[in-house]
Design a protein around this motif. Structure first.
Motif, short mmCIF file in Angstrom:
data_model
loop_
_atom_site.label_atom_id
_atom_site.label_comp_id
_atom_site.label_asym_id
_atom_site.label_seq_id
_atom_site.Cartn_x
_atom_site.Cartn_y
_atom_site.Cartn_z
N PHE A 55 -6.29 -3.89 36.56
CA PHE A 55 -6.03 -3.83 38.01
C PHE A 55 -7.04 -4.68 38.76
N THR A 56 -6.58 -5.33 39.80
CA THR A 56 -7.50 -5.93 40.75
C THR A 56 -7.01 -5.56 42.14
N LEU A 57 -7.95 -5.62 43.07
CA LEU A 57 -7.62 -5.30 44.44
C LEU A 57 -7.68 -6.59 45.24
N HIS A 58 -6.54 -7.01 45.75
CA HIS A 58 -6.53 -8.18 46.62
C HIS A 58 -6.69 -7.70 48.06
N VAL A 59 -6.90 -8.64 48.96
CA VAL A 59 -7.07 -8.27 50.37
C VAL A 59 -6.29 -9.24 51.24
N GLN A 60 -5.66 -8.67 52.26
CA GLN A 60 -4.96 -9.52 53.23
C GLN A 60 -5.61 -9.32 54.59
N PRO A 61 -6.13 -10.41 55.18
CA PRO A 61 -6.85 -10.31 56.45
C PRO A 61 -6.01 -9.76 57.59
N GLN A 62 -6.68 -9.13 58.52
CA GLN A 62 -6.07 -8.64 59.76
C GLN A 62 -6.82 -9.28 60.91
N TRP A 63 -6.07 -9.74 61.91
CA TRP A 63 -6.65 -10.56 62.97
C TRP A 63 -6.39 -9.92 64.33
N ASN A 64 -7.28 -10.19 65.28
CA ASN A 64 -6.99 -9.75 66.64
C ASN A 64 -6.30 -10.89 67.39
N ALA A 65 -5.97 -10.66 68.68
CA ALA A 65 -5.20 -11.65 69.44
C ALA A 65 -5.99 -12.95 69.66
N GLN A 66 -7.33 -12.85 69.56
CA GLN A 66 -8.17 -14.05 69.69
C GLN A 66 -8.32 -14.76 68.35
N ARG A 67 -7.61 -14.28 67.38
CA ARG A 67 -7.61 -14.84 66.02
C ARG A 67 -8.95 -14.73 65.32
N SER A 68 -9.65 -13.63 65.58
CA SER A 68 -10.82 -13.33 64.75
C SER A 68 -10.39 -12.35 63.68
N MET A 69 -10.91 -12.54 62.50
CA MET A 69 -10.61 -11.61 61.41
C MET A 69 -11.45 -10.36 61.61
N VAL A 70 -10.77 -9.22 61.77
CA VAL A 70 -11.52 -7.99 62.06
C VAL A 70 -11.50 -7.02 60.89
N GLY A 71 -10.66 -7.31 59.91
CA GLY A 71 -10.56 -6.41 58.77
C GLY A 71 -9.58 -6.95 57.76
N ALA A 72 -9.23 -6.11 56.79
CA ALA A 72 -8.28 -6.52 55.77
C ALA A 72 -7.64 -5.28 55.15
N GLU A 73 -6.44 -5.48 54.62
CA GLU A 73 -5.80 -4.41 53.86
C GLU A 73 -5.97 -4.69 52.38
N ALA A 74 -6.39 -3.67 51.64
CA ALA A 74 -6.53 -3.79 50.19
C ALA A 74 -5.16 -3.58 49.54
N LEU A 75 -4.76 -4.51 48.69
CA LEU A 75 -3.45 -4.42 48.03
C LEU A 75 -3.64 -4.55 46.52
N LEU A 76 -3.11 -3.58 45.82
CA LEU A 76 -3.33 -3.47 44.38
C LEU A 76 -2.47 -4.47 43.61
#
Ligand code: C2E
Ligand code: MG
Ligand code: MG
Ligand code: MG
Length: 275
Positions: free
Chosen positions: A40-61
């Motif tokens: 298993f590995t955990l990938h990540v997909q970034p999450q952005w705000n309206a100003q297009r700053s990356m504020v977090g990510a979702e971990a996807l298996l």
């Protein structure tokens, strides 16, 4: 003759079924090995705000099967749930996420970063789920607010008192709660406002084809106002185009996630992109 033909057809049908059952049994036993073998590995997909700053990510298996290659979570998560292997797998996901969060804690550019982790209904319904989260948070010395748990709206259909209790306990720990795939389940509004949910995640089916309009667009718009009226943050998933991003941003959507912004990637790629 008709009779033997019927018979052989019947056998053919049986064989097809049998193959599918065997395939499942095989995949399930491979799944049992996967944790032990480190597949298993955990990938990540970034999450952005309206100003297009990356504020977090979702971990996807991701499961790298030795012969089949990458097996999609859409295939193996249901199998893992039926076999309850999702319990050790889900714990591994939580630990991996918390280990990253603990590494970022004193890193100036990452200390506000929020990592979202998907939690299966099977995990959440465990009596000691909240205690498990608490134990892992303290083991890795993580600031609870940097961990967000994604629960699906369909889970809300189960034991409501148990859900209210556990969500409140998680909130007391400081963990954030997001309601995933929102709009595809059937939560009643009176119940929703009793729950300490921080974020609604608009299901990607409402985001798709927003530009062609009407029905999806007005549903997405309603979810954004509903979330805001309940004091929740709203994130859109499955944002694939600039038009979708701009339209959602105009409606006041807070955060964005989707292939149009960034695809799921390895943690190394994510950290490199922040440099
Ligand atoms: P989800 O939590 O709703 O995750 C979003 C899914 O949409 C991910 O699929 C992601 O790769 C995909 N996606 C993201 N952006 C776009 C886009 O712009 N367009 C399209 N068409 N798709 C997009 P993935 O990684 O295959 O995961 C599928 C589901 O498997 C997840 O849905 C989640 O329910 C489950 N899952 C994934 N990882 C875990 C995990 O660690 N634990 C549990 N319990 N479930 C997981
Ligand atoms: Mg999710
Ligand atoms: Mg989702
Ligand atoms: Mg989804």
């Amino acid at each position: 003759e008709a009779k033997s033909l019927g018979r052989s057809r019947y056998c053919f049908y049986q064989t097809g079924m049998q193959e599918r059952v065997l395939e499942r049994v095989q995949l399930e036993s491979d799944l049992r090995q996967a944790l032990v073998n480190g597949e298993f590995t955990l990938h990540v997909q970034p999450q952005w705000n309206a100003q297009r700053s990356m504020v977090g990510a979702e971990a996807l298996l991701r499961w790298q099967h030795p012969e089949r290659g990458i097996v999609s979570p859409g295939v193996f998560i249901p199998l893992a749930e039926e076999s309850r292997l999702i319990l050790p797998i889900g714990e591994w996901v939580l630990r991996t996420a918390c280990q990253w969060l603990s590494e970022w804690r004193f890193n100036e550019s990452m200390s506000d970063f929020i990592l979202s982790v998907n939690v299966s209904a099977v995990q959440f319904s465990q009596e000691d789920f909240v205690q498990q989260v608490q134990r892992i948070l303290s083991e890795y010395d993580v600031v609870a607010g940097s961990l967000q748990l994604e629960l699906t709206e369909s889970m809300l259909a189960h034991d409501q008192q148990d859900i209210i209790t556990k969500m409140s306990e998680l909130k007391a720990l400081g963990v954030q709660i997001s309601l995933d795939d929102f709009g595809t389940g059937y939560s009643s509004l009176s119940y929703l406002h009793q729950l300490p949910i921080d974020q609604l995640k608009i299901d990607q089916s409402f985001v798709a084809n927003i530009e062609q309009g009407e029905k999806n667009a007005s549903l997405a718009e309603s979810i954004i106002s509903l979330g805001h009226n309940l004091g929740m943050e709203v994130i859109a998933e499955g944002v694939e185009t600039e038009v979708q991003f701009n339209w959602l941003a105009e409606q006041g959507c807070d955060l964005f996630q989707g292939f149009g912004l960034a695809k799921p990637m390895s943690i190394t790629e994510l950290l490199d992109s922040l440099k």
